[in-house]
Scaffold this motif. Structure first.
Motif, PDB file in Angstrom:
ATOM      1  N   GLU A   1       0.820  -1.217   0.000  1.00 31.29           N
ATOM      2  CA  GLU A   1       0.000   0.000   0.000  1.00 31.29           C
ATOM      3  C   GLU A   1       0.850   1.262   0.000  1.00 31.29           C
ATOM      4  N   ALA A   2       2.125   1.128   0.373  1.00 33.72           N
ATOM      5  CA  ALA A   2       2.986   2.301   0.454  1.00 33.72           C
ATOM      6  C   ALA A   2       3.288   2.814  -0.958  1.00 33.72           C
ATOM      7  N   LYS A   3       3.037   4.088  -1.176  1.00 33.06           N
ATOM      8  CA  LYS A   3       3.307   4.685  -2.483  1.00 33.06           C
ATOM      9  C   LYS A   3       4.753   5.166  -2.578  1.00 33.06           C
ATOM     10  N   GLY A   4       5.415   5.272  -1.429  1.00 31.47           N
ATOM     11  CA  GLY A   4       6.816   5.679  -1.410  1.00 31.47           C
ATOM     12  C   GLY A   4       7.493   5.136  -0.174  1.00 31.47           C
ATOM     13  N   ARG A   5       8.793   5.317  -0.089  1.00 31.98           N
ATOM     14  CA  ARG A   5       9.544   4.853   1.079  1.00 31.98           C
ATOM     15  C   ARG A   5       9.391   5.849   2.227  1.00 31.98           C
ATOM     16  N   MET A   6       9.491   5.333   3.435  1.00 32.44           N
ATOM     17  CA  MET A   6       9.497   6.215   4.595  1.00 32.44           C
ATOM     18  C   MET A   6      10.807   7.006   4.576  1.00 32.44           C
ATOM     19  N   ARG A   7      10.688   8.321   4.554  1.00 25.40           N
ATOM     20  CA  ARG A   7      11.880   9.149   4.413  1.00 25.40           C
ATOM     21  C   ARG A   7      11.742  10.438   5.209  1.00 25.40           C
ATOM     22  N   VAL A   8      12.880  11.033   5.538  1.00 22.01           N
ATOM     23  CA  VAL A   8      12.938  12.219   6.385  1.00 22.01           C
ATOM     24  C   VAL A   8      13.797  13.262   5.694  1.00 22.01           C
ATOM     25  N   VAL A   9      13.335  14.521   5.746  1.00 24.96           N
ATOM     26  CA  VAL A   9      14.123  15.633   5.198  1.00 24.96           C
ATOM     27  C   VAL A   9      14.167  16.759   6.212  1.00 24.96           C
ATOM     28  N   SER A  10      15.117  17.644   6.056  1.00 22.72           N
ATOM     29  CA  SER A  10      15.191  18.832   6.895  1.00 22.72           C
ATOM     30  C   SER A  10      14.090  19.813   6.506  1.00 22.72           C
ATOM     31  N   PRO A  11      13.489  20.496   7.474  1.00 25.84           N
ATOM     32  CA  PRO A  11      12.467  21.509   7.122  1.00 25.84           C
ATOM     33  C   PRO A  11      12.986  22.557   6.147  1.00 25.84           C
ATOM     34  N   ASP A  12      14.294  22.848   6.213  1.00 26.14           N
ATOM     35  CA  ASP A  12      14.860  23.877   5.342  1.00 26.14           C
ATOM     36  C   ASP A  12      14.794  23.495   3.869  1.00 26.14           C
TER      37      ASP A  12
ATOM     38  N   GLY B   1       4.774   7.052  21.187  1.00 29.32           N
ATOM     39  CA  GLY B   1       4.322   6.464  19.936  1.00 29.32           C
ATOM     40  C   GLY B   1       4.030   7.472  18.849  1.00 29.32           C
ATOM     41  N   ASN B   2       3.542   8.656  19.215  1.00 26.59           N
ATOM     42  CA  ASN B   2       3.231   9.656  18.193  1.00 26.59           C
ATOM     43  C   ASN B   2       4.473  10.159  17.481  1.00 26.59           C
ATOM     44  N   GLY B   3       5.634   9.957  18.086  1.00 27.81           N
ATOM     45  CA  GLY B   3       6.861  10.353  17.417  1.00 27.81           C
ATOM     46  C   GLY B   3       7.150   9.526  16.187  1.00 27.81           C
ATOM     47  N   MET B   4       6.459   8.380  16.052  1.00 23.53           N
ATOM     48  CA  MET B   4       6.669   7.505  14.901  1.00 23.53           C
ATOM     49  C   MET B   4       5.448   7.419  13.999  1.00 23.53           C
ATOM     50  N   SER B   5       4.347   8.030  14.391  1.00 24.41           N
ATOM     51  CA  SER B   5       3.095   7.842  13.658  1.00 24.41           C
ATOM     52  C   SER B   5       3.120   8.446  12.264  1.00 24.41           C
ATOM     53  N   THR B   6       4.009   9.405  12.037  1.00 27.70           N
ATOM     54  CA  THR B   6       4.040  10.065  10.723  1.00 27.70           C
ATOM     55  C   THR B   6       4.703   9.213   9.649  1.00 27.70           C
ATOM     56  N   PHE B   7       5.522   8.240  10.024  1.00 24.10           N
ATOM     57  CA  PHE B   7       6.300   7.502   9.030  1.00 24.10           C
ATOM     58  C   PHE B   7       5.414   6.683   8.085  1.00 24.10           C
ATOM     59  N   PRO B   8       4.500   5.840   8.605  1.00 23.51           N
ATOM     60  CA  PRO B   8       3.624   5.125   7.661  1.00 23.51           C
ATOM     61  C   PRO B   8       2.753   6.073   6.830  1.00 23.51           C
ATOM     62  N   THR B   9       2.303   7.165   7.461  1.00 20.23           N
ATOM     63  CA  THR B   9       1.460   8.124   6.737  1.00 20.23           C
ATOM     64  C   THR B   9       2.229   8.736   5.579  1.00 20.23           C
ATOM     65  N   SER B  10       3.492   9.056   5.807  1.00 23.63           N
ATOM     66  CA  SER B  10       4.305   9.638   4.737  1.00 23.63           C
ATOM     67  C   SER B  10       4.490   8.649   3.593  1.00 23.63           C
ATOM     68  N   ALA B  11       4.656   7.348   3.926  1.00 18.07           N
ATOM     69  CA  ALA B  11       4.813   6.346   2.876  1.00 18.07           C
ATOM     70  C   ALA B  11       3.535   6.203   2.061  1.00 18.07           C
ATOM     71  N   TYR B  12       2.393   6.319   2.733  1.00 18.78           N
ATOM     72  CA  TYR B  12       1.108   6.217   2.036  1.00 18.78           C
ATOM     73  C   TYR B  12       0.948   7.353   1.027  1.00 18.78           C
ATOM     74  N   TYR B  13       1.289   8.579   1.454  1.00 15.76           N
ATOM     75  CA  TYR B  13       1.128   9.739   0.571  1.00 15.76           C
ATOM     76  C   TYR B  13       2.330   9.956  -0.353  1.00 15.76           C
ATOM     77  N   ASP B  14       3.429   9.239  -0.084  1.00 19.44           N
ATOM     78  CA  ASP B  14       4.690   9.454  -0.809  1.00 19.44           C
ATOM     79  C   ASP B  14       5.175  10.893  -0.634  1.00 19.44           C
ATOM     80  N   ILE B  15       5.177  11.325   0.617  1.00 16.57           N
ATOM     81  CA  ILE B  15       5.714  12.639   0.978  1.00 16.57           C
ATOM     82  C   ILE B  15       6.727  12.443   2.103  1.00 16.57           C
ATOM     83  N   PRO B  16       7.633  13.383   2.303  1.00 22.66           N
ATOM     84  CA  PRO B  16       8.633  13.217   3.357  1.00 22.66           C
ATOM     85  C   PRO B  16       8.105  13.650   4.728  1.00 22.66           C
ATOM     86  N   VAL B  17       8.735  13.103   5.747  1.00 19.24           N
ATOM     87  CA  VAL B  17       8.536  13.556   7.122  1.00 19.24           C
ATOM     88  C   VAL B  17       9.587  14.614   7.414  1.00 19.24           C
TER      89      VAL B  17
END
Length: 1004
Positions: free
Chosen positions: A654-665, A722-738
């Motif tokens: 179901e993941a449209k992209g990989r779980m990934r993290v970027v700097s806000p900048d 737990g909420n510190g990790m809740s964004t990772f699956p959501t980001s993979a679903y939308y294919d957007i970075p955390v």
């Protein structure tokens, strides 16, 4: 009139048996033997049953009692757990899992945290069907017969005959209707299925209860064959009486029931020793006298000393052992079922005595074990053991004392001091209070107890101490338990509790307890979070002695032998050593699995960062999960389920992209950032596991209501828990970075604690959503606090656990008001803890090497008070300094502070203050919110406010909050003492230092 009971305990080395005249001891009789007519010890045999027969024949001969006068036989065995621990494919069956859950629980599938080898052997098909309950007992969705029929057909096609049936909140369904109805339909379609209902196995906590149910189902065939062999052995011995097996909690279950629920016998061995010790010491009689064993100013501990290890357990006033907290790990699988909390230390009669070149003497933990009678000096061997020290000290007459005459007085004294230190340390770790200890000493190796121990007011060596395990099996009682949710608002609480007590009493009688002896021994009242109607979970346990059957009235052995089929004769019955790891000791075990990091070199591991994008691996997730626990400051909910959900998404189609993290900048100022987190009570989310769609549903509606048509990134509301990790699956679903950051820099109890909202940016429209398509919206409110109150009402209406999403904000706002690099901070914290743990380095120094902070206190928890107020868990923890002996065994963080430390909490820890025990109302505050206060166990894992308990050795650390909280009056007004109604000022813990960036350090 005499009637006799036989108890048998089958261990890895020896099988013990004892025969008791259950009618000979009255509360007024001063019989030191407590009715024990004879006891026996014989080697455990490969086929188990012949060793049992030998032991029973021996005690009958010693006591000169004919078999027809025996009214019951109770056996404790570790045979079933061994098959799981050893992952033996010859004794384990494949299991299909059926969840009654409606749309929920897809986020963490069955077998998620099974070791790969065990999953390969046991893992079968998985089905998600209609059914399941909300926490208030209403149906999530109706049971669907067509779904059940389809599932049974698929199970048949897979060639599987055992099923684990798991309904959401089924343990709170005191009628068992939900799972029972499904089981009935399954058996109507295929009567050859063996279906295990989870409500019969464990309590609330879906994943752990499900795991236990799966393990139980996998050993049904083995249990059936083993117990049939036990019954056949009784028939051969002409014992015409009921057969029982002892359970983990020290009570009895019938042979037929044990064949259906073998998992409930996994830890019966240690429990038999403990209950036998209490009986032999006359706990039931002495409590009526002035002896310290029955004095409420003392506590009772049992020490069972074997040849290699010593087991220590605390006895409750009920006479039963204290339960292990949280969970039990069996064969690497987290499970939840009643088991005693037992601390095992490396001291026994065969412990080796080591002397180094500088004449330093140490004891164990290695042992000669079963070779004691060949290897010890007093038996003609060449290895110095603790038994040799006992004989050399003149404390026992064993072997040839002349063989230890050459031992010098200093060596003997140092060895005795080492033995004394090990026992004192173990006793202190298992104490339940600071009251004096009454010690019950049992086991064949108990001769090693030679010297008075600090804090022990009385030591009792009861008769038949070396067969206490068999005696415990013989005198085991029958229990009944009720676990229900009740609404107390507008009702008589005493009447509600009394009704639950009567249900428990009747349940015990129905299972075979003597109606004239049964009594309530345990009442737990657990208030539910987030509700305002005084909802409480009631757990009531009643026990009573086994009702005496009339002689010759029991033909159950014959019936049971014929009832059990013989189609499983190819299953082996070998008995081997047992390993069951309970959550016990001074520190809770790590909540985060080490399956991934255990196989890598932590010092050389490099995360994958390419073009300033950090792609998360299973190892990264493990580090982050540990780090978010530290940043949770006591709250935020446990990270374990979120960690498992993230692992599932790593492999998800179901993941449209990989779980990934970027700097806000890296984000464009005009781009749009979304938010989404879990909201509600952890006690619900741990049972009604999410469906995966809740967060995305809430976010989609929040975006639509905001007027935006696009969004490019997501950031966590809070990095803690737990909420510190809740964004990772959501980001993979939308294919957007955390984004590498969050809106709190820690955990806080309410939505209004998000930093953009503190500084005036909108939180509404704010959306809550569940898995059933229900969506609630707070379009506008007079204040952020009012938003929180309105959200809370909707959350309660949706089952006390939902997803929540606030209105999206543009990245220029997020960059200005987020706490930067906190995902990286969690990663560095987790890596430091795992590295230090593996290398035995100083964990606190390792933590402060990544995030500057201050060690506030090192000590031992001596008191915890909890309540629920306005839907929050509130309370206070008190920590005392370590004693001199305890300080010797800690890392280098020893303080001269003699005052106690108190830490009040409202989900999260609010402040830390010194108090003088003589004047506890006078406090010296040393740290307050918004600075971070974390309580860490000895292994570095964070301990949440819900996990605090007496006896834990802890380090309390403080870390400075971001200047958004401390550098402006608005931040302190919401996130500081004033925001929690505390009459105190914030005082800086020290300068804040921005966390390092994983992306900047490892970018390729």
């Amino acid at each position: 009139m005499a009637f006799y009971r036989i108890g048998v305990d089958v261990g890895g080395t020896n099988t013990d048996a004892a025969i008791l005249n259950a009618a000979s001891v009255t509360p007024h009789e001063q019989d030191r033997q407590r009715g024990v007519c004879a006891s026996s010890k014989t080697p455990t045999t490969a086929d188990v049953t012949s060793g049992i027969c030998t032991a029973i024949v021996d005690v009958l001969a010693k006591a000169q009692i004919p078999a027809h006068e025996v009214r019951s036989v109770a056996i404790g065995t570790t045979h079933f757990v061994n098959a799981v621990v050893e992952a033996d494919p010859g004794r384990l069956s494949r299991v299909a899992v059926v969840r009654l859950c409606g749309p929920y629980t897809r986020a963490v599938p069955p077998f998620s945290d099974f070791p790969p080898r065990l999953r390969e052997i046991i893992g079968g098909p998985v089905f998600y069907l209609g059914g399941g309950l909300e926490i208030d007992g209403t149906e999530i969705s109706p049971i669907c017969p067509q779904q059940i029929e389809n599932a049974v057909s698929e199970i048949q096609k897979a060639g599987i005959t055992t099923v684990a049936l798991v309904g959401v909140f089924s343990p709170l369904d005191h009628r068992g209707a939900n799972e029972a109805a499904c089981k009935k339909l399954m058996l109507q379609q295929n009567p050859n299925l063996s279906v295990v209902c989870s409500a019969d196995i464990g309590s609330v906590g879906l994943l752990e209860r499900e795991n236990a149910t799966i393990l139980n189902a996998s050993i049904l065939a083995l249990a059936k064959k083993t117990i049939r062999a036990f019954c056949q052995a009784m028939k051969d011995l002409e014992l015409e009486c009921p057969l029982f097996l002892t359970q983990n909690d020290g009570t009895l279950t019938s042979a037929a029931m044990a064949a259906e629920r073998p998992i409930q016998t996994f830890a019966s061995g240690p429990t038999n020793s403990l209950t036998g010790a209490a009986y032999l010491a006359g706990l039931d009689q002495r409590s009526k006298s002035n002896s310290s064993i029955g004095n409420t100013d003392t506590q009772v501990l049992v020490i069972d000393v074997g040849g290699t290890t010593t087991d220590v357990c605390a006895l409750l006033p009920s006479g039963f052992p204290r339960k292990a907290p949280n969970f039990v790990e069996v064969g690497g699988v987290r499970t939840a079922f009643p088991i005693p909390e037992v601390l095992s230390v490396g001291l026994g009669g065969g412990s080796r005595i080591h002397i180094d070149a500088e004449d330093s003497v140490s004891v164990g933990p290695d042992s000669v074990g079963y070779r004691l009678t060949q290897d010890a000096l007093v038996f003609g061997g060449d290895t110095m053991t603790s038994t040799d020290i006992v004989v050399a000290s003149g404390k026992a007459e064993l072997g040839e004392p002349s063989q230890v005459q050459h031992l010098s007085a200093p060596v003997i004294a140092k060895a005795r001091a080492g033995i004394k230190k090990i026992l004192e340390r173990a006793i202190d770790e298992m104490k339940v209070s600071d009251q004096p200890v009454t010690l019950l000493l049992v086991g064949g190796g108990s001769i090693v107890y030679m010297d008075t121990l600090e804090g022990v007011s009385e030591c009792i060596l009861p008769p038949h101490y070396d067969s206490a395990n068999a005696v415990g099996a013989a005198i085991a009682k029958v229990s009944g338990e009720v676990d229900v949710i009740e609404i107390l608002e507008g009702r008589d609480e005493a009447a509600v509790v009394e009704a639950a007590k009567q249900q428990a009493l009747q349940a015990a009688v129905t299972r075979g307890a003597d109606k004239d002896d049964v009594r309530v021994v345990e009442v737990d009242k657990i208030p539910l979070q987030y509700v305002t109607n005084k909802a409480v979970r009631l757990i009531v346990k009643a026990v009573g002695k086994l009702a005496t059957p009339a002689p010759g009235s029991e033909s159950a052995v014959e019936n049971l032998v014929s009832w059990m089929s013989t189609d499983d004769n190819d299953l082996p019955l070998e008995e081997t050593s047992t390993v069951v790891t309970a959550a016990s000791g001074s520190t809770p075990p790590s909540l985060i699995s080490t399956k991934h990091s255990a196989s890598i070199n932590l010092d050389t591991y490099v995360p994958e960062v390419t073009d300033h994008v950090w792609y998360l691996s299973a190892v990264d997730l493990e580090f982050i999960a540990t780090g978010t626990g530290v940043l949770g400051t006591g709250g935020g909910g446990p990270s374990y389920l979120q960690y498992l959900q993230c692992l599932d998404w790593l492999q998800s189609s179901e993941a449209k992209g990989r779980m990934r993290v970027v700097s806000p900048d890296r984000m464009n100022d005009s781009g749009v950032c979304v938010f989404g987190s879990w909201y509600g009570a952890p006690s619900v989310s741990g049972e009604r596991i999410p469906a995966k769609i809740e967060l995305t549903t809430a976010i989609d509606h929040a975006v639509r209501l905001s007027g935006y048509t696009h969004f490019e990134g997501i950031i966590a509301d809070e990095i803690g828990g737990g909420n510190g990790m809740s964004t990772f699956p959501t980001s993979a679903y939308y294919d957007i970075p955390v984004l590498d950051g969050d809106l709190m820099g820690r955990a806080y109890p309410t939505m209004e604690h998000g930093t953009p909202y503190v500084y005036g940016h909108p939180i509404t429209p704010c959306v809550v959503a569940d898995a059933k398509g229900n969506v609630g919206v707070v379009l506008k409110a007079e204040s952020n606090r009012r938003v929180e109150e309105l959200l809370r009402c909707q959350c309660v209406n949706l089952g006390i656990s939902t997803a929540v999403a606030a209105v999206p904000l543009t990245f220029d706002i997020v960059k200005k008001y987020c706490i930067p690099n906190t995902v990286s901070q969690a990663w560095y914290l987790g890596r430091a803890i795992h590295r230090a743990r593996r290398s035995k380095a100083d964990i606190i120094n390792a933590i402060f090497g990544t995030t500057p902070g201050k060690l506030l206190y090192s000590g031992k928890i001596i008191d915890v008070k909890r309540d629920v107020s306005r839907g929050y868990t509130v309370g206070q923890c008190t920590i005392a300094p370590l004693s001199g002996e305890e300080k010797e065994n800690t890392d280098n963080h020893v303080s001269a502070e003699t005052r106690h430390l108190v830490i009040p909490f409202q989900n999260e820890f609010l402040y830390a203050a010194y108090i003088n025990p003589a004047n506890p109302t006078s406090e010296e505050v040393i740290c307050t919110v918004p600075d971070l206060i974390s309580v860490l166990g000895q292994d570095g894992e964070a301990i949440g406010s819900q996990e605090l308990r007496y006896g834990l050795r802890v380090n309390v650390i403080g870390m400075a909050a971001h200047p958004l909280w401390t550098g402006d009056e608005r931040g302190l007004r919401v996130g500081g003492p004033q925001g929690f109604g505390l009459d105190m000022e914030w005082t800086s813990l020290g300068p804040y230092q921005a966390p390092r960036s994983v992306i900047a350090e490892f970018n390729q």
